[in-house]
Design a protein around this motif. Sequence first.
Motif, PDB file in Angstrom:
ATOM      1  N   VAL A 356      24.340  53.319   8.817  1.00  0.00           N
ATOM      2  CA  VAL A 356      25.404  54.072   9.484  1.00  0.00           C
ATOM      3  C   VAL A 356      26.518  53.131   9.925  1.00  0.00           C
ATOM      4  CG1 VAL A 356      25.988  55.518  11.468  1.00  0.00           C
ATOM      5  CG2 VAL A 356      23.875  55.935  10.199  1.00  0.00           C
ATOM      6  N   HIS A 357      26.143  51.996  10.494  1.00  0.00           N
ATOM      7  CA  HIS A 357      27.138  51.002  10.913  1.00  0.00           C
ATOM      8  C   HIS A 357      27.934  50.502   9.713  1.00  0.00           C
ATOM      9  CE1 HIS A 357      27.998  46.673  12.414  1.00  0.00           C
ATOM     10  NE2 HIS A 357      28.999  47.455  12.718  1.00  0.00           N
ATOM     11  N   PHE A 358      27.236  50.214   8.621  1.00  0.00           N
ATOM     12  CA  PHE A 358      27.941  49.750   7.421  1.00  0.00           C
ATOM     13  C   PHE A 358      28.869  50.844   6.900  1.00  0.00           C
ATOM     14  CE2 PHE A 358      28.150  48.571   2.837  1.00  0.00           C
ATOM     15  CZ  PHE A 358      28.673  47.297   3.005  1.00  0.00           C
ATOM     16  N   GLY A 359      28.426  52.100   7.007  1.00  0.00           N
ATOM     17  CA  GLY A 359      29.274  53.213   6.583  1.00  0.00           C
ATOM     18  C   GLY A 359      30.546  53.311   7.406  1.00  0.00           C
ATOM     19  N   MET A 360      30.447  53.015   8.700  1.00  0.00           N
ATOM     20  CA  MET A 360      31.646  53.046   9.551  1.00  0.00           C
ATOM     21  C   MET A 360      32.622  51.942   9.133  1.00  0.00           C
ATOM     22  SD  MET A 360      31.085  55.598  11.465  1.00  0.00           S
ATOM     23  CE  MET A 360      29.981  56.301  10.235  1.00  0.00           C
ATOM     24  N   ILE A 361      32.084  50.766   8.833  1.00  0.00           N
ATOM     25  CA  ILE A 361      32.939  49.653   8.400  1.00  0.00           C
ATOM     26  C   ILE A 361      33.634  49.999   7.085  1.00  0.00           C
ATOM     27  CG2 ILE A 361      32.918  47.239   7.639  1.00  0.00           C
ATOM     28  CD1 ILE A 361      30.487  46.834   9.505  1.00  0.00           C
ATOM     29  N   VAL A 362      32.863  50.535   6.137  1.00  0.00           N
ATOM     30  CA  VAL A 362      33.419  50.898   4.840  1.00  0.00           C
ATOM     31  C   VAL A 362      34.497  51.967   4.993  1.00  0.00           C
ATOM     32  CG1 VAL A 362      32.884  52.066   2.663  1.00  0.00           C
ATOM     33  CG2 VAL A 362      31.406  50.232   3.483  1.00  0.00           C
ATOM     34  N   THR A 363      34.207  53.007   5.778  1.00  0.00           N
ATOM     35  CA  THR A 363      35.150  54.119   5.902  1.00  0.00           C
ATOM     36  C   THR A 363      36.404  53.707   6.655  1.00  0.00           C
ATOM     37  OG1 THR A 363      33.271  55.648   5.906  1.00  0.00           O
ATOM     38  CG2 THR A 363      35.392  56.520   6.639  1.00  0.00           C
ATOM     39  N   LEU A 364      36.261  52.848   7.655  1.00  0.00           N
ATOM     40  CA  LEU A 364      37.445  52.355   8.356  1.00  0.00           C
ATOM     41  C   LEU A 364      38.311  51.517   7.417  1.00  0.00           C
ATOM     42  CD1 LEU A 364      38.887  52.450  11.028  1.00  0.00           C
ATOM     43  CD2 LEU A 364      37.505  50.542  11.828  1.00  0.00           C
ATOM     44  N   ASN A 365      37.669  50.753   6.541  1.00  0.00           N
ATOM     45  CA  ASN A 365      38.415  50.010   5.523  1.00  0.00           C
ATOM     46  C   ASN A 365      39.111  50.957   4.546  1.00  0.00           C
ATOM     47  OD1 ASN A 365      38.245  46.938   5.427  1.00  0.00           O
ATOM     48  ND2 ASN A 365      36.131  47.454   5.920  1.00  0.00           N
ATOM     49  N   ILE A 366      38.406  52.036   4.158  1.00  0.00           N
ATOM     50  CA  ILE A 366      39.011  53.030   3.266  1.00  0.00           C
ATOM     51  C   ILE A 366      40.220  53.665   3.948  1.00  0.00           C
ATOM     52  CG2 ILE A 366      38.644  55.281   2.185  1.00  0.00           C
ATOM     53  CD1 ILE A 366      37.310  52.980   0.704  1.00  0.00           C
ATOM     54  N   SER A 367      40.079  53.959   5.240  1.00  0.00           N
ATOM     55  CA  SER A 367      41.191  54.532   6.009  1.00  0.00           C
ATOM     56  C   SER A 367      42.381  53.589   6.013  1.00  0.00           C
ATOM     57  CB  SER A 367      40.744  54.824   7.441  1.00  0.00           C
ATOM     58  OG  SER A 367      39.651  55.709   7.469  1.00  0.00           O
ATOM     59  N   LEU A 368      42.117  52.312   6.221  1.00  0.00           N
ATOM     60  CA  LEU A 368      43.182  51.312   6.214  1.00  0.00           C
ATOM     61  C   LEU A 368      43.858  51.253   4.848  1.00  0.00           C
ATOM     62  CD1 LEU A 368      44.718  48.980   7.540  1.00  0.00           C
ATOM     63  CD2 LEU A 368      42.800  47.478   6.980  1.00  0.00           C
ATOM     64  N   GLY A 369      43.052  51.382   3.782  1.00  0.00           N
ATOM     65  CA  GLY A 369      43.616  51.362   2.439  1.00  0.00           C
ATOM     66  C   GLY A 369      44.562  52.514   2.164  1.00  0.00           C
ATOM     67  N   MET A 370      44.402  53.618   2.914  1.00  0.00           N
ATOM     68  CA  MET A 370      45.281  54.781   2.723  1.00  0.00           C
ATOM     69  C   MET A 370      46.715  54.491   3.148  1.00  0.00           C
ATOM     70  SD  MET A 370      43.292  57.267   1.575  1.00  0.00           S
ATOM     71  CE  MET A 370      43.873  58.898   2.004  1.00  0.00           C
ATOM     72  N   ILE A 371      46.915  53.471   4.013  1.00  0.00           N
ATOM     73  CA  ILE A 371      48.269  53.179   4.503  1.00  0.00           C
ATOM     74  C   ILE A 371      48.724  51.776   4.140  1.00  0.00           C
ATOM     75  CG2 ILE A 371      47.942  54.749   6.443  1.00  0.00           C
ATOM     76  CD1 ILE A 371      47.761  52.230   8.254  1.00  0.00           C
ATOM     77  N   THR A 372      47.919  51.055   3.331  1.00  0.00           N
ATOM     78  CA  THR A 372      48.254  49.671   3.017  1.00  0.00           C
ATOM     79  C   THR A 372      49.158  49.604   1.793  1.00  0.00           C
ATOM     80  OG1 THR A 372      46.086  48.982   3.847  1.00  0.00           O
ATOM     81  CG2 THR A 372      47.325  47.381   2.570  1.00  0.00           C
ATOM     82  N   PRO A 373      50.358  49.042   1.939  1.00  0.00           N
ATOM     83  CA  PRO A 373      51.241  48.875   0.774  1.00  0.00           C
ATOM     84  C   PRO A 373      50.597  47.920  -0.229  1.00  0.00           C
ATOM     85  CG  PRO A 373      52.404  48.566   2.856  1.00  0.00           C
ATOM     86  CD  PRO A 373      50.954  48.561   3.179  1.00  0.00           C
ATOM     87  N   PRO A 374      50.961  47.988  -1.495  1.00  0.00           N
ATOM     88  CA  PRO A 374      52.043  48.839  -2.016  1.00  0.00           C
ATOM     89  C   PRO A 374      51.601  50.230  -2.479  1.00  0.00           C
ATOM     90  CG  PRO A 374      51.311  47.314  -3.702  1.00  0.00           C
ATOM     91  CD  PRO A 374      50.505  46.984  -2.482  1.00  0.00           C
ATOM     92  N   PHE A 375      50.274  50.489  -2.555  1.00  0.00           N
ATOM     93  CA  PHE A 375      49.828  51.737  -3.175  1.00  0.00           C
ATOM     94  C   PHE A 375      49.024  52.620  -2.227  1.00  0.00           C
ATOM     95  CE2 PHE A 375      50.087  48.815  -6.940  1.00  0.00           C
ATOM     96  CZ  PHE A 375      51.240  49.374  -7.459  1.00  0.00           C
ATOM     97  N   GLY A 376      49.277  52.553  -0.926  1.00  0.00           N
ATOM     98  CA  GLY A 376      48.571  53.416   0.011  1.00  0.00           C
ATOM     99  C   GLY A 376      48.851  54.883  -0.284  1.00  0.00           C
ATOM    100  N   LEU A 377      47.807  55.666  -0.505  1.00  0.00           N
ATOM    101  CA  LEU A 377      47.971  57.057  -0.941  1.00  0.00           C
ATOM    102  C   LEU A 377      48.774  57.888   0.054  1.00  0.00           C
ATOM    103  CD1 LEU A 377      47.306  59.386  -2.871  1.00  0.00           C
ATOM    104  CD2 LEU A 377      45.113  59.646  -1.672  1.00  0.00           C
ATOM    105  N   ASP A 378      48.480  57.735   1.350  1.00  0.00           N
ATOM    106  CA  ASP A 378      49.153  58.560   2.354  1.00  0.00           C
ATOM    107  C   ASP A 378      50.648  58.250   2.448  1.00  0.00           C
ATOM    108  OD1 ASP A 378      46.867  59.881   2.935  1.00  0.00           O
ATOM    109  OD2 ASP A 378      46.458  58.881   4.835  1.00  0.00           O
ATOM    110  N   ILE A 379      51.043  57.051   2.077  1.00  0.00           N
ATOM    111  CA  ILE A 379      52.462  56.695   2.069  1.00  0.00           C
ATOM    112  C   ILE A 379      53.208  57.584   1.080  1.00  0.00           C
ATOM    113  CG2 ILE A 379      54.105  54.873   1.484  1.00  0.00           C
ATOM    114  CD1 ILE A 379      52.035  52.845   2.482  1.00  0.00           C
TER     115      ILE A 379
END
Length: 427
Positions: A356-379
Amino acid sequence: MILALIFILALLLLVAGFEMLMVLALPALGYKAAFFPTIPDPAVIQKIVGGINHTTLLAIPFFILAANLMGSGRIADQLVGVVKALIGHSRGGMGHVVVGGSMAFGAVSGSAPATVAAMGRMVYPEMRRAGYSDKFSLGLLVSSAETALLIPPSITFIIYGWMTGTSIARLFAGGLAVGVVLGLAFALLVSLQARRDGVTHEARMPWSERLRVISAAKWALGMPVIILGGIYSGVFTPTEAAAVSVIYAIVVEAFILRSLSWADLFAITERSAINTAIIFILLAMGGLISFFVTLAQVPAEILGFLHSIDAGWISFLIVVNICFFIAGMFIDPNSALLILVPPLFPVAQSLGIDPVHFGMIVTLNISLGMITPPFGLDIFVASSTLGKPVEQIIRGVWPFVGVNLLVLLLITYIPQISLFIPKLIYG
């Protein structure tokens, strides 16, 4: 040597602009041809099709459809209205409404892009009227949607749970705490920005008016109560809760609030089906990659390397965060999940890291990837929704990337934050 060439092939396909389906499929098939030529082709097809033949994954199309129904109807508006009535008068006003509204919509949708699209149309003009700069307003709208991947129900948790065999209900419980921590961190940044810019705030609404707004939104507020209450009480499985959310959304939007016509329902269903197909094609190829990763004993090689340099779980999690951060800059979140989790999760288990802890780390990283340039999906979702240049939105997300990294560090090395609620509910 051949393995390195296959990895280089994947990078070349990515840089050349190939669809992620090809970036995932061609290296996997190349690996099969190079190392396991005796495996019959029907077995490969069986792995591709059989990999997504899992009842847990049924929750994904249901939650996608429910999110699109609510974003196109009035449920999202009513949830934001409740948040505005409760905290709109605080310092930072509309900024806090954006964070709280994103968390509320995330609690019924599980989709960050849907949250960006729904929130952008509703609150961006009000943020500008309140005195927030265009750059900060865009950055906050894009970044606060990340909480939708952490506040349950979360499609990312469903995929991670399917890949690793981790209890989705426990992941939902852990994500509740992590999502709140991230939301509070963003709210702190909003308060600092509002104080610096002299941002105005809404007049304090009398309690009689607040109760009226809450009463008018009773059907919208019923959605998270039914979904989360049903899951945590054991009445629903996450998959059943997803199906119930669709029925609830259709009944409320089409028959009670009368905000959607039959034509709207058909159009939303078609769009949701396309979104689902894209995700499931990637999941199918991810199952094939996971199969070959297991055959190649990649996790054992990673673990052996860590032992050879006398590295423990602390060093390993640093590597995990770096890998996901780099991946999030260039590929979509689901692809990063499918590529990185199969080799890294077994190593995490070997080092005694809670799933569960590892899942939180992975998902928080995935969340960060959603806004990370140059290809963040949410951007790109925000750019399409609001008609703003991508470059302008990217300039606004950097402070939130910094906040996100600080929260990631906190969640990574204080496992109790992720595990407190799951242990409280399930022991």
